[in-house]
Design a protein around this motif. Sequence first.
Motif, PDB file in Angstrom:
ATOM      1  N   PHE A  68      42.099   9.739  20.066  1.00 18.41           N
ATOM      2  CA  PHE A  68      41.978   9.029  21.346  1.00 18.41           C
ATOM      3  C   PHE A  68      43.162   8.084  21.563  1.00 18.41           C
TER       4      PHE A  68
ATOM      5  N   ASN B 157      43.861   7.667  25.150  1.00 16.91           N
ATOM      6  CA  ASN B 157      42.650   7.647  25.972  1.00 16.91           C
ATOM      7  C   ASN B 157      42.030   6.249  25.939  1.00 16.91           C
TER       8      ASN B 157
ATOM      9  N   TYR C 202      38.180   5.765  26.621  1.00 14.50           N
ATOM     10  CA  TYR C 202      37.273   5.972  25.486  1.00 14.50           C
ATOM     11  C   TYR C 202      37.247   4.729  24.603  1.00 14.50           C
TER      12      TYR C 202
ATOM     13  N   ARG D 158      35.162   1.976  25.982  1.00 11.29           N
ATOM     14  CA  ARG D 158      33.720   2.237  25.927  1.00 11.29           C
ATOM     15  C   ARG D 158      33.166   2.181  24.500  1.00 11.29           C
ATOM     16  N   HIS D 159      33.997   2.588  23.529  1.00 16.27           N
ATOM     17  CA  HIS D 159      33.478   2.747  22.173  1.00 16.27           C
ATOM     18  C   HIS D 159      34.219   1.907  21.129  1.00 16.27           C
TER      19      HIS D 159
END
Length: 317
Positions: free
Chosen positions: A115, A118, A121, A124-125
Motif C-alpha cells: 500500500f 495508497n 488505505y 483507514r487502517h
Amino acid sequence: MQDSPISFERLVVVSNPRSSNADRAARITARLEKAFPGKVITRTIGATEGENVKLLKDTLQTGDILLVCGGDGTIGNMIAGLLDSQIPAKLRKTPVIPVGTGRMNDFARIVNGRFYANPLYVLRHGRPISVHPLVCTCEPLDPNNKPMTRIAIYNVGFGFSGEGSLILNDPEFRADPQLHTAITRPTRFAAKGWELLQKIETFNITLHGRQREALDITATNGHIFYGYGRVPINLSRREFYLTLFDDKRPLSTALTVGQMITKRHLEGEIVASAEFILHDPVVGHVGGEPFTPPVPCRVTIKPHQEAVTLLTASSRI
C-alpha cells in the motif's frame, strides 16, 4: 466514502509537478480530494532545503497529516525539513505518510508494504509509530573546512552504496524499461551491482581504532529496516545496524550483491552510535541521494533526539 478512523483536520499533500511521475501523484491527490472534500491542501516541493522548510513552516497547522509524494530522496528531504528548528515543536510531531510515486520507493514500501502508494488505505487502517532518523555529521580534520550534516530517515552509506546512488539517480538508467517490471528489475539491479563491485576501488577507513580498507560502510535505521521483515532481531528505535563490507573475492562479491539487493545485511553490529574516519575521497548517500563528504573527516552517526511520527498500515513494523 467511509471516513478515516485517523483523526485529522487537513491533509497536506506535497508533490513535485516537474517529476516524470507527476501524473501519478496527481491521480492520488484527486482520489483524496474526492474522499475528503475541502480537507486536502496541495503544495509544490521546493528546489532547496530552505524552500522546503519554509513551505512546511508556512503551511502546516495543528491537526494536519503530511503526505509526501515522491521517491526515497524526496521523502527523506521533506522529513529532514520537518525536523528543522524553524518548525514549531508541536508541528514537528505532524504525522507523515510517505507516498511512493518516484522511481525508487524503498522507504514507502518499508513503511506500508504493497500500500506504499495508497494513502487512502493507510488513512483507514494505519496507526502512528515513532521513528528516530539518523543524524550523520562529517567533521573535516582540516579545521579550515566546514562540517557537513545530513539526516537520514532510512539509511546513510559511503563507498559502494554511494557510487550505486549515482547510478540510481542517472536519468538514463532510470529510464531503462527493465526496471519497470517486477521480474526483470531485480536481475537488472544485480547485474549493475556486480559490474560496480568489480571496478570500484577500496577506501581507507579507521573504525574501532583500526585502519583498514573498505568497499562500503552503511548505517541503517533499525526500526525501519525491520519493516522489511528480513532482520532476525527486533531492533530498538534508538539503535541502528552498522555494516562494513571489505571483501572483493568472487564468492564474497556475490554474497555482497545478494545482501544489498535483498536488504539482508548478514554481517554487522547493532549500535547506539558510530564514529569512524574517512581518509580517502568517497561518495556518500542519504536515502539514495548522493553527496561528497569533506575528506579526510570524522563521521559520527547517531539517532536524532526527536522522533518523527509516521503512519503505517504494516503489521511488520
